[in-house]
Design an enzyme around this catalytic site. Structure first.
Site, PDB file in Angstrom:
ATOM      1  N   THR A  29      -4.717  19.222 -16.221  1.00  0.00           N
ATOM      2  CA  THR A  29      -3.599  18.309 -16.420  1.00  0.00           C
ATOM      3  C   THR A  29      -2.298  19.108 -16.496  1.00  0.00           C
ATOM      4  O   THR A  29      -2.278  20.212 -17.026  1.00  0.00           O
ATOM      5  CB  THR A  29      -3.794  17.516 -17.725  1.00  0.00           C
ATOM      6  OG1 THR A  29      -4.960  16.704 -17.606  1.00  0.00           O
ATOM      7  CG2 THR A  29      -2.598  16.613 -18.021  1.00  0.00           C
ATOM      8  N   GLY A  30      -1.224  18.530 -15.974  1.00  0.00           N
ATOM      9  CA  GLY A  30       0.083  19.174 -16.080  1.00  0.00           C
ATOM     10  C   GLY A  30       0.722  19.406 -14.729  1.00  0.00           C
ATOM     11  O   GLY A  30       0.135  19.144 -13.677  1.00  0.00           O
ATOM     12  N   ASP A  87       0.874  26.384 -21.043  1.00  0.00           N
ATOM     13  CA  ASP A  87       2.284  26.396 -21.444  1.00  0.00           C
ATOM     14  C   ASP A  87       2.747  27.815 -21.749  1.00  0.00           C
ATOM     15  O   ASP A  87       3.916  28.143 -21.552  1.00  0.00           O
ATOM     16  CB  ASP A  87       2.480  25.486 -22.653  1.00  0.00           C
ATOM     17  CG  ASP A  87       2.099  24.052 -22.331  1.00  0.00           C
ATOM     18  OD1 ASP A  87       2.722  23.457 -21.446  1.00  0.00           O
ATOM     19  OD2 ASP A  87       1.146  23.535 -22.947  1.00  0.00           O
ATOM     20  N   LYS A  97      -1.908  25.577 -24.825  1.00  0.00           N
ATOM     21  CA  LYS A  97      -2.008  24.433 -23.935  1.00  0.00           C
ATOM     22  C   LYS A  97      -1.769  23.156 -24.735  1.00  0.00           C
ATOM     23  O   LYS A  97      -1.822  23.157 -25.946  1.00  0.00           O
ATOM     24  CB  LYS A  97      -3.390  24.377 -23.262  1.00  0.00           C
ATOM     25  CG  LYS A  97      -3.613  25.493 -22.242  1.00  0.00           C
ATOM     26  CD  LYS A  97      -4.989  25.487 -21.628  1.00  0.00           C
ATOM     27  CE  LYS A  97      -5.425  24.161 -21.067  1.00  0.00           C
ATOM     28  NZ  LYS A  97      -4.487  23.601 -20.067  1.00  0.00           N
ATOM     29  N   GLU A 106      -9.083  18.952 -22.284  1.00  0.00           N
ATOM     30  CA  GLU A 106      -9.020  20.220 -21.562  1.00  0.00           C
ATOM     31  C   GLU A 106      -9.941  21.260 -22.209  1.00  0.00           C
ATOM     32  O   GLU A 106     -10.618  22.015 -21.513  1.00  0.00           O
ATOM     33  CB  GLU A 106      -7.580  20.730 -21.534  1.00  0.00           C
ATOM     34  CG  GLU A 106      -6.666  19.925 -20.632  1.00  0.00           C
ATOM     35  CD  GLU A 106      -5.209  20.318 -20.743  1.00  0.00           C
ATOM     36  OE1 GLU A 106      -4.458  20.063 -19.785  1.00  0.00           O
ATOM     37  OE2 GLU A 106      -4.803  20.870 -21.783  1.00  0.00           O
TER      38      GLU A 106
END
Length: 238
Positions: A29-30, A87, A97, A106
């Protein structure tokens, strides 16, 4: 000069090369994992056959839009590969994250993967974790108490909100507490302490989970980082 968005795309498309026919894949995700899903979708439309699971409702929706068939999790025992973003990451492949709010799913997906490959632009690679607020998923019940307990760990805590929509609610129905430590000098110790706080469902420190990081650079190249265990395996295989 290559833009940041292109750095993400470069890293993600490099990671997609690891996806092989017949694999069971975890879709992260992201903003960087987004490009990996696009590329994998392109490969599927060209004939690649895989089984896939998604780590968020948003990634699930994107995967289906790209023609990637999703397999119910109960039908898969173990994933061959998960491609996800971060991140922040340091040179020991310790991660923060959860900026996208999917840290629980995740982490579950990463735990059940033979290989976790992280994709990121070079701004996410840091000497020390902590500049990015650490996301912590907490249950709504007595969240005020949980926030006070988190603050006692030496951070300032803010409940995540969505613009004009009130508190951010995860796909699991929980809240996200963003914890600002400024620097995290002992990630392993902090991870253990967070696990003792009642009300904490999961936190965004991923330690000892990533096998490889693919970092997109401004000059259009990628930089690869490998975990110690993966380096040992590569040495043995050679």
């Amino acid at each position: 000069m290559t833009s940041e968005v292109n750095m993400k795309k470069i890293a993600a498309e490099h990671a997609a090369k690891y996806v092989q026919d017949g694999m069971k894949i975890g879709l992260g995700t992201g903003s960087t994992a987004y490009y990996a899903i696009l590329k994998i979708g392109e490969m599927v439309r060209s004939g690649l056959s895989i089984q896939a699971v998604a780590t968020s409702d948003a990634s699930e929706k994107l995967a289906m839009e790209q023609g990637i068939s999703l397999t119910p999790i109960h039908q898969i025992d173990r994933l061959d590969l998960t491609i996800d973003g971060a991140d922040e990451l340091d040179d020991q492949l310790r991660l923060i994250k959860g900026g996208g709010g999917a840290l629980l799913r995740e982490k579950i997906t990463a735990y059940h993967s033979e290989r976790l490959v992280i994709v990121a632009d070079e701004a996410k690679a840091v000497a020390q974790l902590g500049a990015f607020p650490l996301p912590v998923e907490i249950v709504p019940f007595a969240y005020e108490w949980t926030i006070r307990s988190l603050a006692q760990l030496g951070c300032s805590v803010q409940l995540r909100r969505k613009p004009d929509e009130g508190l951010y609610v995860t796909d699991n129905g929980n809240y996200i507490a963003d914890c600002r430590f400024q620097e995290i000098s002992r990630p392993e110790e902090l991870s253990s302490r967070l696990g003792t706080v009642p009300g904490v469902v999961e936190h965004g420190l991923f330690i000892g989970m990533a096998d490889q990081a693919i970092i997109g650079c401004r000059d259009g190249t990628v930089r690869l980082l490998h975990s110690a265990s993966m380096q040992a395996k590569n040495t043995f295989d050679s």
